[in-house]
Design an enzyme around this catalytic site. Structure first.
Site, PDB file in Angstrom:
ATOM      1  N   LYS A  89      36.577 -31.938 -53.462  1.00  0.00           N
ATOM      2  CA  LYS A  89      37.583 -32.112 -54.520  1.00  0.00           C
ATOM      3  C   LYS A  89      36.932 -31.979 -55.894  1.00  0.00           C
ATOM      4  O   LYS A  89      37.434 -31.273 -56.768  1.00  0.00           O
ATOM      5  CB  LYS A  89      38.224 -33.502 -54.400  1.00  0.00           C
ATOM      6  CG  LYS A  89      39.035 -33.895 -55.629  1.00  0.00           C
ATOM      7  CD  LYS A  89      39.525 -35.319 -55.576  1.00  0.00           C
ATOM      8  CE  LYS A  89      38.578 -36.360 -56.078  1.00  0.00           C
ATOM      9  NZ  LYS A  89      38.554 -36.603 -57.527  1.00  0.00           N
ATOM     10  N   ASN A  90      35.809 -32.663 -56.087  1.00  0.00           N
ATOM     11  CA  ASN A  90      35.221 -32.687 -57.431  1.00  0.00           C
ATOM     12  C   ASN A  90      34.525 -31.379 -57.797  1.00  0.00           C
ATOM     13  O   ASN A  90      34.131 -31.191 -58.945  1.00  0.00           O
ATOM     14  CB  ASN A  90      34.267 -33.883 -57.583  1.00  0.00           C
ATOM     15  CG  ASN A  90      35.047 -35.184 -57.669  1.00  0.00           C
ATOM     16  OD1 ASN A  90      36.273 -35.166 -57.844  1.00  0.00           O
ATOM     17  ND2 ASN A  90      34.360 -36.310 -57.542  1.00  0.00           N
ATOM     18  N   ARG A 111      44.739 -38.053 -52.944  1.00  0.00           N
ATOM     19  CA  ARG A 111      44.101 -37.268 -54.008  1.00  0.00           C
ATOM     20  C   ARG A 111      42.786 -36.662 -53.523  1.00  0.00           C
ATOM     21  O   ARG A 111      42.381 -35.611 -54.028  1.00  0.00           O
ATOM     22  CB  ARG A 111      43.825 -38.156 -55.228  1.00  0.00           C
ATOM     23  CG  ARG A 111      45.070 -38.621 -55.946  1.00  0.00           C
ATOM     24  CD  ARG A 111      44.698 -39.356 -57.202  1.00  0.00           C
ATOM     25  NE  ARG A 111      43.620 -38.633 -57.851  1.00  0.00           N
ATOM     26  CZ  ARG A 111      42.614 -39.205 -58.498  1.00  0.00           C
ATOM     27  NH1 ARG A 111      42.553 -40.502 -58.618  1.00  0.00           N
ATOM     28  NH2 ARG A 111      41.670 -38.476 -59.057  1.00  0.00           N
ATOM     29  N   ASP A 163      30.823 -42.778 -56.600  1.00  0.00           N
ATOM     30  CA  ASP A 163      31.952 -42.468 -55.714  1.00  0.00           C
ATOM     31  C   ASP A 163      31.724 -42.935 -54.271  1.00  0.00           C
ATOM     32  O   ASP A 163      32.622 -42.827 -53.441  1.00  0.00           O
ATOM     33  CB  ASP A 163      32.260 -40.957 -55.726  1.00  0.00           C
ATOM     34  CG  ASP A 163      32.837 -40.528 -57.061  1.00  0.00           C
ATOM     35  OD1 ASP A 163      33.264 -41.404 -57.835  1.00  0.00           O
ATOM     36  OD2 ASP A 163      32.843 -39.311 -57.334  1.00  0.00           O
ATOM     37  N   ARG A 183      36.672 -44.581 -69.610  1.00  0.00           N
ATOM     38  CA  ARG A 183      36.541 -43.121 -69.499  1.00  0.00           C
ATOM     39  C   ARG A 183      36.921 -42.337 -70.763  1.00  0.00           C
ATOM     40  O   ARG A 183      37.855 -41.543 -70.765  1.00  0.00           O
ATOM     41  CB  ARG A 183      37.327 -42.612 -68.290  1.00  0.00           C
ATOM     42  CG  ARG A 183      36.890 -43.311 -67.026  1.00  0.00           C
ATOM     43  CD  ARG A 183      37.559 -42.780 -65.810  1.00  0.00           C
ATOM     44  NE  ARG A 183      36.972 -41.539 -65.319  1.00  0.00           N
ATOM     45  CZ  ARG A 183      37.375 -40.949 -64.201  1.00  0.00           C
ATOM     46  NH1 ARG A 183      38.351 -41.453 -63.494  1.00  0.00           N
ATOM     47  NH2 ARG A 183      36.802 -39.834 -63.800  1.00  0.00           N
ATOM     48  N   CYS A 209      42.917 -45.489 -66.932  1.00  0.00           N
ATOM     49  CA  CYS A 209      42.281 -45.303 -65.636  1.00  0.00           C
ATOM     50  C   CYS A 209      41.827 -46.659 -65.131  1.00  0.00           C
ATOM     51  O   CYS A 209      41.336 -47.473 -65.909  1.00  0.00           O
ATOM     52  CB  CYS A 209      41.087 -44.376 -65.804  1.00  0.00           C
ATOM     53  SG  CYS A 209      40.178 -44.164 -64.294  1.00  0.00           S
TER      54      CYS A 209
HETATM   55  N1  EPU Z   1      31.752 -40.907 -70.486  1.00  0.00           N
HETATM   56  C1  EPU Z   1      31.748 -41.157 -71.830  1.00  0.00           C
HETATM   57  N2  EPU Z   1      32.161 -40.166 -72.672  1.00  0.00           N
HETATM   58  C2  EPU Z   1      32.572 -38.956 -72.214  1.00  0.00           C
HETATM   59  C3  EPU Z   1      32.583 -38.707 -70.838  1.00  0.00           C
HETATM   60  C4  EPU Z   1      32.164 -39.706 -69.978  1.00  0.00           C
HETATM   61  O1  EPU Z   1      31.372 -42.241 -72.273  1.00  0.00           O
HETATM   62  O2  EPU Z   1      32.939 -38.104 -73.040  1.00  0.00           O
HETATM   63  C5  EPU Z   1      31.333 -41.980 -69.555  1.00  0.00           C
HETATM   64  C6  EPU Z   1      32.507 -42.452 -68.692  1.00  0.00           C
HETATM   65  O3  EPU Z   1      33.285 -43.400 -69.365  1.00  0.00           O
HETATM   66  C7  EPU Z   1      31.821 -43.014 -67.480  1.00  0.00           C
HETATM   67  C8  EPU Z   1      30.588 -42.109 -67.362  1.00  0.00           C
HETATM   68  O4  EPU Z   1      30.418 -41.469 -68.625  1.00  0.00           O
HETATM   69  O5  EPU Z   1      31.422 -44.330 -67.713  1.00  0.00           O
HETATM   70  C9  EPU Z   1      30.681 -41.060 -66.265  1.00  0.00           C
HETATM   71  O6  EPU Z   1      31.743 -40.194 -66.524  1.00  0.00           O
HETATM   72  P1  EPU Z   1      31.698 -38.650 -66.151  1.00  0.00           P
HETATM   73  O7  EPU Z   1      32.207 -37.881 -67.305  1.00  0.00           O
HETATM   74  O8  EPU Z   1      30.369 -38.297 -65.584  1.00  0.00           O
HETATM   75  O9  EPU Z   1      32.772 -38.613 -64.997  1.00  0.00           O
HETATM   76  P2  EPU Z   1      34.003 -37.627 -64.834  1.00  0.00           P
HETATM   77  O10 EPU Z   1      33.586 -36.242 -65.079  1.00  0.00           O
HETATM   78  O11 EPU Z   1      35.169 -38.176 -65.570  1.00  0.00           O
HETATM   79  C10 EPU Z   1      33.478 -37.181 -62.313  1.00  0.00           C
HETATM   80  C11 EPU Z   1      34.211 -37.313 -61.016  1.00  0.00           C
HETATM   81  C12 EPU Z   1      34.402 -38.773 -60.684  1.00  0.00           C
HETATM   82  C13 EPU Z   1      33.029 -39.423 -60.599  1.00  0.00           C
HETATM   83  C14 EPU Z   1      32.255 -39.220 -61.906  1.00  0.00           C
HETATM   84  C15 EPU Z   1      30.833 -39.741 -61.870  1.00  0.00           C
HETATM   85  C16 EPU Z   1      35.559 -35.327 -60.983  1.00  0.00           C
HETATM   86  C17 EPU Z   1      36.901 -34.714 -61.017  1.00  0.00           C
HETATM   87  N3  EPU Z   1      35.495 -36.646 -61.118  1.00  0.00           N
HETATM   88  O12 EPU Z   1      34.302 -37.823 -63.286  1.00  0.00           O
HETATM   89  O13 EPU Z   1      35.027 -38.810 -59.409  1.00  0.00           O
HETATM   90  O14 EPU Z   1      33.158 -40.797 -60.342  1.00  0.00           O
HETATM   91  O15 EPU Z   1      32.203 -37.810 -62.203  1.00  0.00           O
HETATM   92  O16 EPU Z   1      30.136 -39.174 -60.836  1.00  0.00           O
HETATM   93  O17 EPU Z   1      34.573 -34.644 -60.800  1.00  0.00           O
HETATM   94  C18 EPU Z   1      36.257 -39.744 -57.641  1.00  0.00           C
HETATM   95  O18 EPU Z   1      36.149 -38.662 -57.050  1.00  0.00           O
HETATM   96  O19 EPU Z   1      36.671 -40.786 -57.068  1.00  0.00           O
HETATM   97  C19 EPU Z   1      35.882 -39.808 -59.055  1.00  0.00           C
HETATM   98  C20 EPU Z   1      36.304 -40.782 -59.856  1.00  0.00           C
END
Ligand code: EPU
Length: 422
Positions: A23-24, A401, A309, A125, A120
Site C-alpha cells: 500500500k505505502n 485501507r 507500522d 502529522r 489523524c
Molecule cells: N513530519 C513532520 N513534518 C512533515 C512530515 C512529517 O514533522 O512535513 C513528521 C510526522 O508528524 C511524523 C514523522 O514525521 O511524526 C513521520 O512522518 P512521515 O512523513 O515519514 O510519514 P508519512 O509519509 O505521513 C508514511 C506511511 C505511514 C508510516 C510513516 C512512517 C504512507 C502512505 N504512509 O507516512 O504509514 O507510518 O510513513 O513510516 O506511506 C500506515 O501504513 O499505517 C501508515 C501510517
C-alpha cells in the site's frame, strides 16, 4: 457495519500465506503516474485496497485516465493530456497520503491546489517539510481556506536538508525535482523500501535519480518524462504482520514472497525474542514456541530502524511473552491507542509518554473492541486469536485501507475467524 469475530485460545497458525503489493509503495507510485506527458504507465501487483481506490480517484479528478483491472491487479494511467491543477477535496480529505500529488501536479503544471490533510489519530502529522522543500525548489506556497496553493515559473534544483527523514516529504520532493531545472540534492532523505520503489519507477520514466535507499538523493532534472511499466514491491508491513501472527500463536508459517532485507529490523527483534526465522527460496518461514520467547525492548525509528507500522502488532506479540517488554514509539506521538482497547481484554500495561511497558503472559479474554487506526485493527485481530473466548473487532474501514482479505488469509492458516455484517 462489518465486524470481525475471532475465537481464540488454542489457535496455532500453520501453512503458507501470500503477500500483496505494498500500500505505502503504490500510493506514491500512483501519484508519479501524473508526471509523464507521453505514454501510458502500467502498474502491476497493485493491491485491492480502499486507499488505492481513493488515490485512483484523486488522480482521475485531475482529468487523467485511470483504469483498475482488479482481476490482474493492474492499474493503467494515461496522463498525456492537459491536467487540472486542483486535487478534488472529496477524495483528498479521505486520505492523508494524497498530499504526495502536490509535487507532481506542480512540476507538471506550474500550479497546484491541494486540500490541507485533516486530523489523524496517530499523531499531529504536519506537512511543513513537504512545503519547505517545495519552496526551496522555487515554489510560492500559500495556505488559504484549508487549501494549499503552490505556483512556480519553473522549478529549480536546490540543496535540501530535511530536519527529519519524512517518507511523504521525500517522495513529494523527489517527484517535483525530476522535472526541475538542474540538480537537487536531498540530504537526510527517508530510506524506506517504498522510496527505492518510487525511484525505480521514476527512473524507468526517464528521470535521473541516484542514491535511493541512502540518506542522500541526487536528482538531475529532465525536461519530460514518459510512461513506464512497473511491479509494485511486496508489502513488508503485511508480511511483518503475518510473521508476528505466526510467532504469537506458536505457529509454523511460510510468508511467501516476503523480502528479508525489507523486514530486517523486525526479523532481528523476533530472533532476539527466540522466534526461529528462516529465509527460504520462496519467502520467510516463522516457527515459534510462545512459551520459550523472551521479553524485549523495541524502539520505532525511520527505516532501517524498527517500523512504526509494526508497533501495534508487535505489542500484541509482547502480550503473550512472559515478562516485561518495552515499546518506545518515537515516530508518532499518539500511536498507543490500541493498548487501551487491549486493556479491555486483560492486558497489563503502563504508558509513560512515548514508552509502553507491557507485562506479558497474563491471561487475556475476548471482548468487543474498536479499531483506532489501520495497524491497530490488525493488532486487535491478532490478540483476539490468543485471548480466551470471542473477540469482536469493529470499525473495519481502517483494516480495509491496508489489508486485503486479512481474515480469509488468517482462516486459511487455521484461525477461527469470520467477518459478519451487523
Ligand atoms: N513530519 C513532520 N513534518 C512533515 C512530515 C512529517 O514533522 O512535513 C513528521 C510526522 O508528524 C511524523 C514523522 O514525521 O511524526 C513521520 O512522518 P512521515 O512523513 O515519514 O510519514 P508519512 O509519509 O505521513 C508514511 C506511511 C505511514 C508510516 C510513516 C512512517 C504512507 C502512505 N504512509 O507516512 O504509514 O507510518 O510513513 O513510516 O506511506 C500506515 O501504513 O499505517 C501508515 C501510517
Amino acid at each position: 457495519m462489518d465486524k470481525i469475530i475471532v475465537k481464540g485460545g488454542s489457535t496455532r497458525l500453520q501453512g503458507e500465506v501470500t503477500i500483496e503489493g505494498a500500500k505505502n509503495a503504490v500510493l506514491p507510485l500512483l501519484a508519479a503516474t501524473i508526471l509523464p506527458s507521453k505514454g501510458q504507465t502500467i502498474l502491476h501487483n497493485v493491491p485491492i485496497l480502499s486507499d488505492v481506490f481513493t488515490m485512483n480517484n484523486v488522480v482521475r479528478g485531475l482529468d487523467v485516465q485511470v483504469s483498475f483491472d482488479q482481476d490482474h491487479n493492474m492499474v493503467t494511467v494515461d496522463a498525456t493530456g492537459d491536467l487540472l491543477d486542483e486535487a478534488p477535496y472529496e477524495y483528498v480529505s479521505q486520505m492523508r497520503a494524497s498530499i504526495v500529488v502536490l509535487g507532481p501536479i506542480l512540476a507538471r503544471n506550474g500550479h497546484a491546489k491541494v486540500s490541507m490533510p485533516g486530523g489523524c489519530t496517530i499523531g499531529s502529522r504536519p506537512i511543513d517539510l513537504h512545503l519547505k522543500g517545495l519552496e526551496a525548489l522555487g515554489a510560492k506556497i500559500s495556505q488559504v481556506g484549508g487549501d494549499i496553493t503552490a505556483t512556480t515559473d519553473g522549478l529549480q534544483g536546490a540543496n535540501i536538508y530535511m530536519d527529519f527523514p519524512s517518507v511523504g516529504a521525500t517522495q513529494n520532493l523527489m517527484m517535483a525535482a525530476t522535472l526541475a531545472q538542474g540538480t537537487t540534492i536531498i540530504e537526510n532523505a527517508a530510506r524506506e523500501p517504498e522510496i527505492v520503489d518510487l525511484a525505480i519507477l521514476l527512473n524507468k520514466m526517464g528521470s535521473d535519480i541516484r542514491g535511493a535507499g541512502t540518506e542522500t538523493l541526487i536528482i538531475n532534472g529532465v525536461d519530460k518524462l514518459h510512461g513506464a511499466e512497473h511491479d509494485v514491491v511486496q508489502d513488508r508491513i503485511e508480511a511483518g504482520t503475518f510473521m508476528v501472527a505466526a510467532a504469537m500463536t506458536s505457529g509454523d508459517v511460510l510468508i511467501k514472497s516476503a523480502i528479508w532485507e525489507h523486514n530486517r529490523p523486525l526479523i532481528s527483534k523476533l530472533q532476539e525474542m527466540g522466534v526461529e526465522v528462516t529465509e527460504e527460496s520462496d519467502g520467510i518461514r516463522i516457527k515459534s514456541d510462545v512459551n520459550r520467547l523472551k521479553p524485549v525492548t523495541v524502539k520505532t525509528l525511520p527505516h532501517p530502524g524498527f517500523p512504526t507500522d509494526m508497533q501495534a502488532q508487535f505489542t500484541a506479540l509482547m502480550t503473550v511473552v512472559n515478562g516485561e517488554s518495552t515499546m518506545i514509539e518515537t515516530v508518532f506521538e499518539n500511536r498507543f491507542q490500541h493498548l487501551e482497547e487491549m486493556r479491555r481484554m486483560g492486558l497489563h500495561s503502563e504508558i509513560l509518554r512515548d514508552t509502553a511497558l507491557i507485562r506479558g503472559g497474563q491471561p487475556l479474554q475476548g471482548a468487543q473492541v474498536m479499531s483506532t487506526d489501520l495497524r491497530a485493527s490488525a493488532a486487535l485481530i491478532l490478540i483476539g486469536m490468543v485471548a480466551d473466548g470471542t473477540t469482536s473487532v469493529g470499525e473495519l474501514s481502517h483494516l480495509d485501507r491496508g489489508y486485503y482479505k486479512f481474515h480469509e488469509k488468517l482462516a486459511a492458516l487455521g484461525a477461527d475467524i469470520k467477518r459478519i455484517n451487523g
